[in-house]
Scaffold this motif. Sequence first.
Motif, short mmCIF file in Angstrom:
data_model
loop_
_atom_site.label_atom_id
_atom_site.label_comp_id
_atom_site.label_asym_id
_atom_site.label_seq_id
_atom_site.Cartn_x
_atom_site.Cartn_y
_atom_site.Cartn_z
N LEU A 189 95.26 67.67 69.92
CA LEU A 189 95.87 66.81 70.93
C LEU A 189 94.80 66.04 71.71
O LEU A 189 94.96 64.84 71.99
CB LEU A 189 96.73 67.63 71.90
CG LEU A 189 97.85 68.46 71.27
CD1 LEU A 189 98.62 69.22 72.33
CD2 LEU A 189 98.77 67.59 70.45
N LEU A 190 93.71 66.72 72.05
CA LEU A 190 92.62 66.05 72.76
C LEU A 190 91.96 64.98 71.88
O LEU A 190 91.63 63.89 72.35
CB LEU A 190 91.58 67.06 73.23
CG LEU A 190 92.03 67.99 74.36
CD1 LEU A 190 90.97 69.06 74.62
CD2 LEU A 190 92.34 67.21 75.61
N SER A 207 91.33 59.31 70.42
CA SER A 207 91.53 58.31 69.38
C SER A 207 92.41 57.18 69.89
O SER A 207 92.13 56.00 69.63
CB SER A 207 92.17 58.98 68.16
OG SER A 207 92.58 58.02 67.23
N ASN A 208 93.45 57.52 70.61
CA ASN A 208 94.36 56.50 71.11
C ASN A 208 93.72 55.62 72.18
O ASN A 208 94.04 54.44 72.29
CB ASN A 208 95.65 57.14 71.64
CG ASN A 208 96.64 57.33 70.54
OD1 ASN A 208 97.28 56.39 70.12
ND2 ASN A 208 96.74 58.57 70.04
N ILE A 209 92.83 56.17 72.95
CA ILE A 209 92.11 55.36 73.93
C ILE A 209 91.26 54.31 73.21
O ILE A 209 91.31 53.12 73.53
CB ILE A 209 91.27 56.25 74.87
CG1 ILE A 209 92.20 57.07 75.77
CG2 ILE A 209 90.31 55.40 75.70
CD1 ILE A 209 91.51 58.17 76.56
N PHE A 210 90.51 54.75 72.20
CA PHE A 210 89.72 53.80 71.41
C PHE A 210 90.62 52.78 70.70
O PHE A 210 90.33 51.58 70.66
CB PHE A 210 88.84 54.52 70.39
CG PHE A 210 87.60 55.11 70.98
CD1 PHE A 210 86.58 54.31 71.46
CD2 PHE A 210 87.45 56.49 71.06
CE1 PHE A 210 85.43 54.84 72.01
CE2 PHE A 210 86.30 57.05 71.61
CZ PHE A 210 85.28 56.23 72.08
N ALA A 231 87.17 50.55 66.42
CA ALA A 231 88.08 51.30 65.55
C ALA A 231 87.34 52.41 64.79
O ALA A 231 87.94 53.42 64.43
CB ALA A 231 88.79 50.37 64.58
N PHE A 232 86.04 52.22 64.54
CA PHE A 232 85.26 53.28 63.89
C PHE A 232 85.36 54.58 64.68
O PHE A 232 85.55 55.66 64.12
CB PHE A 232 83.80 52.86 63.74
CG PHE A 232 82.91 54.00 63.33
CD1 PHE A 232 82.87 54.40 62.00
CD2 PHE A 232 82.14 54.68 64.26
CE1 PHE A 232 82.07 55.47 61.62
CE2 PHE A 232 81.35 55.74 63.88
CZ PHE A 232 81.30 56.14 62.55
N PHE A 233 85.25 54.48 66.01
CA PHE A 233 85.33 55.67 66.85
C PHE A 233 86.74 56.23 66.89
O PHE A 233 86.93 57.44 66.95
CB PHE A 233 84.80 55.36 68.26
CG PHE A 233 83.36 54.97 68.25
CD1 PHE A 233 82.37 55.93 68.09
CD2 PHE A 233 82.98 53.64 68.35
CE1 PHE A 233 81.03 55.59 68.06
CE2 PHE A 233 81.64 53.28 68.32
CZ PHE A 233 80.66 54.26 68.17
N LEU A 269 101.43 59.77 72.64
CA LEU A 269 100.14 59.52 73.29
C LEU A 269 99.81 58.03 73.31
O LEU A 269 99.25 57.53 74.30
CB LEU A 269 99.02 60.30 72.59
CG LEU A 269 99.04 61.81 72.81
CD1 LEU A 269 98.03 62.50 71.91
CD2 LEU A 269 98.80 62.14 74.26
N THR A 270 100.15 57.33 72.25
CA THR A 270 99.92 55.88 72.21
C THR A 270 100.66 55.19 73.35
O THR A 270 100.12 54.32 74.03
CB THR A 270 100.37 55.29 70.85
OG1 THR A 270 99.56 55.85 69.82
CG2 THR A 270 100.25 53.78 70.83
#
Length: 119
Positions: free
Chosen positions: A8-9, A14-17, A44-46, A74-75
């Motif tokens: 989840l973390l 991932s969603n922040i990036f 997007a790589f991150f 989360l998105t």
Amino acid sequence: MIERFLPLLLLLGSNIFMTFAWYGHLKYKGSPLLLAIVASWGIAFFEYSLMVPANRLGSNVYSVVQLKTIQEILTLVVFAGFSTWYLGQPLKWNHYAAFGLIVGAAFLMFYEPASPVTA
């Protein structure tokens, strides 16, 4: 316990990036499109560096459908904050209502009805 929360973390990060990669350039519409594409691709790589392990680890605990549902919720949460904070476009009541319906759908995705008792 960590095996339930680490994915989840990772999905949250991932969603922040992802949100910055997809929408961050909208704050700089005067910059060249090619620059926006290259910068978004780099960000997007991150996103992928967090999303792939999140799904790999998460699939040991959650079904793939549940993982996708978690990712979508989360998105929406990340995007709602991003839209207001970064882009200065606050959400309206109908946006919150629509998000609420999506959260209700997510609840159904995780709901496991009790098996009927047979005599």
